[in-house]
Design a protein around this motif. Structure first.
Motif, mmCIF file in Angstrom:
data_model
loop_
_atom_site.group_PDB
_atom_site.id
_atom_site.type_symbol
_atom_site.label_atom_id
_atom_site.label_comp_id
_atom_site.label_asym_id
_atom_site.label_seq_id
_atom_site.Cartn_x
_atom_site.Cartn_y
_atom_site.Cartn_z
ATOM 1 N N LEU A 266 0.837 -1.203 0.000
ATOM 2 C CA LEU A 266 0.000 0.000 0.000
ATOM 3 C C LEU A 266 0.873 1.254 0.000
ATOM 4 O O LEU A 266 0.576 2.230 -0.710
ATOM 5 C CB LEU A 266 -0.912 -0.017 1.236
ATOM 6 C CG LEU A 266 -2.040 1.016 1.283
ATOM 7 C CD1 LEU A 266 -2.966 0.853 0.094
ATOM 8 C CD2 LEU A 266 -2.820 0.879 2.584
ATOM 9 N N LEU A 267 1.954 1.236 0.773
ATOM 10 C CA LEU A 267 2.867 2.378 0.803
ATOM 11 C C LEU A 267 3.545 2.556 -0.553
ATOM 12 O O LEU A 267 3.750 3.679 -1.018
ATOM 13 C CB LEU A 267 3.912 2.175 1.899
ATOM 14 C CG LEU A 267 4.791 3.377 2.241
ATOM 15 C CD1 LEU A 267 3.950 4.506 2.831
ATOM 16 C CD2 LEU A 267 5.896 2.974 3.216
ATOM 17 N N TYR A 268 3.877 1.447 -1.201
ATOM 18 C CA TYR A 268 4.497 1.500 -2.528
ATOM 19 C C TYR A 268 3.529 2.105 -3.557
ATOM 20 O O TYR A 268 3.925 2.940 -4.379
ATOM 21 C CB TYR A 268 4.916 0.094 -2.956
ATOM 22 C CG TYR A 268 5.453 -0.004 -4.355
ATOM 23 C CD1 TYR A 268 6.699 0.515 -4.689
ATOM 24 C CD2 TYR A 268 4.712 -0.614 -5.363
ATOM 25 C CE1 TYR A 268 7.196 0.430 -5.984
ATOM 26 C CE2 TYR A 268 5.195 -0.708 -6.659
ATOM 27 C CZ TYR A 268 6.441 -0.184 -6.962
ATOM 28 O OH TYR A 268 6.925 -0.261 -8.240
ATOM 29 N N LYS A 269 2.263 1.703 -3.504
ATOM 30 C CA LYS A 269 1.276 2.265 -4.424
ATOM 31 C C LYS A 269 1.135 3.768 -4.208
ATOM 32 O O LYS A 269 1.010 4.545 -5.166
ATOM 33 C CB LYS A 269 -0.080 1.576 -4.233
ATOM 34 C CG LYS A 269 -0.118 0.136 -4.744
ATOM 35 C CD LYS A 269 -1.499 -0.472 -4.520
ATOM 36 C CE LYS A 269 -1.557 -1.910 -5.041
ATOM 37 N NZ LYS A 269 -2.885 -2.533 -4.782
ATOM 38 N N GLY A 270 1.150 4.178 -2.938
ATOM 39 C CA GLY A 270 1.089 5.606 -2.644
ATOM 40 C C GLY A 270 2.291 6.347 -3.196
ATOM 41 O O GLY A 270 2.174 7.467 -3.712
ATOM 42 N N THR A 271 3.464 5.708 -3.115
ATOM 43 C CA THR A 271 4.682 6.312 -3.652
ATOM 44 C C THR A 271 4.580 6.485 -5.165
ATOM 45 O O THR A 271 4.969 7.524 -5.712
ATOM 46 C CB THR A 271 5.894 5.437 -3.306
ATOM 47 O OG1 THR A 271 5.985 5.283 -1.879
ATOM 48 C CG2 THR A 271 7.182 6.045 -3.827
ATOM 49 N N LEU A 272 4.051 5.480 -5.851
ATOM 50 C CA LEU A 272 3.866 5.580 -7.305
ATOM 51 C C LEU A 272 2.943 6.745 -7.657
ATOM 52 O O LEU A 272 3.199 7.481 -8.621
ATOM 53 C CB LEU A 272 3.293 4.275 -7.865
ATOM 54 C CG LEU A 272 4.214 3.058 -7.876
ATOM 55 C CD1 LEU A 272 3.462 1.844 -8.434
ATOM 56 C CD2 LEU A 272 5.469 3.307 -8.697
ATOM 57 N N ARG A 273 1.903 6.945 -6.876
ATOM 58 C CA ARG A 273 0.967 8.036 -7.160
ATOM 59 C C ARG A 273 1.630 9.395 -6.954
ATOM 60 O O ARG A 273 1.391 10.329 -7.729
ATOM 61 C CB ARG A 273 -0.274 7.891 -6.277
ATOM 62 C CG ARG A 273 -1.121 6.681 -6.647
ATOM 63 C CD ARG A 273 -2.375 6.580 -5.801
ATOM 64 N NE ARG A 273 -3.172 5.426 -6.183
ATOM 65 C CZ ARG A 273 -4.356 5.115 -5.638
ATOM 66 N NH1 ARG A 273 -4.846 5.883 -4.677
ATOM 67 N NH2 ARG A 273 -5.012 4.050 -6.036
ATOM 68 N N VAL A 274 2.444 9.500 -5.913
ATOM 69 C CA VAL A 274 3.161 10.759 -5.688
ATOM 70 C C VAL A 274 4.106 11.036 -6.854
ATOM 71 O O VAL A 274 4.194 12.167 -7.355
ATOM 72 C CB VAL A 274 3.941 10.710 -4.355
ATOM 73 C CG1 VAL A 274 4.859 11.918 -4.221
ATOM 74 C CG2 VAL A 274 2.974 10.656 -3.177
ATOM 75 N N LEU A 275 4.798 10.003 -7.327
ATOM 76 C CA LEU A 275 5.716 10.180 -8.452
ATOM 77 C C LEU A 275 4.967 10.558 -9.736
ATOM 78 O O LEU A 275 5.475 11.330 -10.554
ATOM 79 C CB LEU A 275 6.536 8.913 -8.669
ATOM 80 C CG LEU A 275 7.647 8.659 -7.649
ATOM 81 C CD1 LEU A 275 8.348 7.339 -7.942
ATOM 82 C CD2 LEU A 275 8.658 9.794 -7.641
#
Length: 554
Positions: A266-275
């Motif tokens: 979930l944290l990784y998906k959030g990171t992708l969205r920020v990028l």
């Protein structure tokens, strides 16, 4: 200030061990270094002050609120740095503890859990707003007082993480920092945004893992991220770069080991969205810091890298890489070098940089090329275990780029701006491609592929060099196979794909000079063969997958 001085203690770049040691020391300082004994009865007094303050705030009586603030000042709680630090540290501890207790009560309304932290933020706002009326009675400046507040939040958060571990409750901390940002942004302005960025660095997920999700929300908050990245003269870029580096460092071991349990996923998906937001709104930021980001992102995180490497200046119109007969070397941008930070080559030791400079100038010492592969190795066992590799990835990335960007490389070119694709630079890259073992060569080729970005002289240089290495591999079929692997694994993930990556792979599969379809690794198994056919159809749409047809015909 407290938050800023704590955050500046951590190294941003470099490989593994030293940066981790500094951050661990920083965590120890915050969590356990300030265990001084408070005077007897102080905690009880501050608790009573907070009780009265909450009542006055909830009454919406502005006059009563000002009277409470006046009493606070008369009692000398913010008269000096020491008293101010003590007051806000204890006030933060009490407010957070009360909020946690309310949240644990299933019968209490959710809103009650935030009353204490909201009131504390309101107290800070009133003190800031009426600073001119009380500044003569205190040695504290307005910014100094706010710094003490933020430093108190950092220390209390670290203490809670150390003491409660898996029972850490991130909600009251998230609410408090958010309210401070909302309440103080207008009266304080940009200095508050920079201070909050320092706070986020001080409580990054590697130091306070229980705060990770709230941390990511705060880092990407509309009141923080855009203001940092839109600050005049790009003054906020370095601060936000440091924030992102902290996130990538936390994710790195999980991504490298493919240990993506549900919270990390979930944290990784959030990171992708920020990028994705950064790629759309602030691509120049990603482009300028792409080397340091690639230093801390594992090679297995291909989509993460592609998002960063796909960034290109908003003023540029990218040529369609699928255009038939595209003349890349005739593009006006292809001779222009991309901007590089002064710290881009910091990972190179003075000796290695000096030797490399001399070699690129044609004055290299005997044995330099023979010793070069060993110079790319980590020397500490602890660093090897921490990084999951024997190689210093930051040094490899810096060295590869330096071959193209050094003054010696540019001076030897005909244009005076684009690096020359022959001579000593080619010799260095050829030596590494043949002498490194499989692991080292894979990291080396990835370092080259990291420069296949938008049209610029480095993209052109490394596109040409990768194709040259493919052709010059001779009997070393493994070199060709690894070059193809590095390119194709970046194309089989979801879009976006860097422009330079596409034009390089299209040239490789389309140009008969490289004759990629005759190599055994293309047909090593049916799955690989189907993969090549699929990628060829994607990369050569105007030919209907002509390359794939040639493969099938064989």
């Amino acid at each position: 200030d407290d938050a800023r001085s704590l955050s500046r203690g951590a190294a941003v770049g470099g490989a593994g061990g030293e940066g981790k040691k500094v951050e661990m020391r920083m965590a120890g300082i915050v969590a356990g270094g300030r265990k001084e004994q408070d005077p007897a009865g102080v905690r009880e007094q501050i608790g009573m002050i907070l009780d009265q303050w909450v009542q006055q705030v909830q009454s919406n009586d502005e006059r009563a609120v000002l009277q409470s603030m006046t009493m606070l000042l008369q009692q000398g709680w913010v008269a000096s740095e020491e008293s101010t630090e003590r007051f806000f540290r204890i006030a933060t501890e009490i407010s957070i503890e009360r909020s946690v207790a309310k949240m644990a009560d299933p019968s209490a309304p959710t809103a009650l859990g935030y009353v204490q932290v909201d009131s504390l933020s309101k107290l800070v706002l009133v003190l800031v707003r009426y600073y001119d009326e009380w500044r003569r009675s205190s040695s504290m400046t307005k910014s100094g007082m706010v710094s003490k507040v933020l430093g108190a939040v950092v220390k209390v958060m670290h203490t809670h993480q150390a003491e409660r571990r898996h029972n850490f409750n991130q909600k009251p901390f998230h609410r408090l920092i958010t309210r401070l940002l909302q309440d103080l942004l207008d009266p304080i302005g940009d200095p508050l945004v920079f201070a909050i960025a320092d706070v986020l660095h001080s409580v990054q997920p590697r130091l306070v893992p229980g705060f990770a999700f709230s941390w990511l929300e705060l880092a990407s908050n509309r009141m923080l991220m855009p203001k940092l990245l839109q600050a005049k003269a790009n003054k906020g870029w370095q601060a936000f770069h440091r924030v992102l580096i902290g996130l990538f460092r936390y994710l790195e071991p999980y991504l490298r080991n493919a240990d993506l349990q549900e919270p990390i996923k979930l944290l990784y998906k959030g990171t992708l969205r920020v990028l994705l937001v950064l790629l759309h709104d602030f691509p120049e930021f990603l482009g300028e810091y792409h080397t340091s980001f690639c230093d801390v992102i594992p090679s297995s995180s291909i989509q993460l890298r592609n998002l960063i490497l796909s960034a290109f200046p908003r003023s540029m119109l990218l040529p369609d890489p699928f255009t038939p007969q595209l003349k890349v070397d005739m593009l006006p941008e292809i001779s222009q070098p991309p901007p590089l930070l002064s710290t881009t080559f910091a990972a190179l030791s003075d000796r290695l940089r000096s030797d490399l400079d001399n070699y690129l100038k044609g004055r290299g010492r005997d044995g330099f090329l023979m010793e070069l592969p060993s110079a790319l190795l980590l020397t500490s066992t602890a660093d090897m275990l921490a990084c999951g590799t024997r190689y210093n990835v930051a040094v490899i990335n810096a060295l590869v780029l330096y071959v193209a960007a050094s003054p010696a490389a540019v001076a030897g070119s005909s244009t005076g701006a684009a690096p020359t694709t022959s001579g000593p630079g080619l010799e260095v890259l050829l030596k590494l491609s043949t002498d490194l073992d499989t692991e080292g060569r894979y990291l080396f080729l990835n370092a080259m592929a990291n420069q296949l970005r938008y049209p610029n002289s480095h993209t052109h240089y490394f596109s040409t060099m990768m194709l040259t290495l493919f052709q010059a591999a001779g009997e070393k079929e493994m070199v060709r196979e690894q070059i193809t692997r590095v390119l194709i694994e970046r194309l089989i993930v979801n879009k976006p794909h860097p422009w330079g990556l596409l034009i390089t792979f299209i040239e490789l599969i389309k140009n008969p000079v490289y004759d990629i379809w005759r190599h055994d690794f293309v047909r090593s198994c049916s799955e690989i063969e189907q993969l090549f056919q699929s990628v060829a159809r994607f990369c050569l749409p105007q030919q209907g997958g002509g390359g794939a047809g040639g493969l099938g015909a064989g």
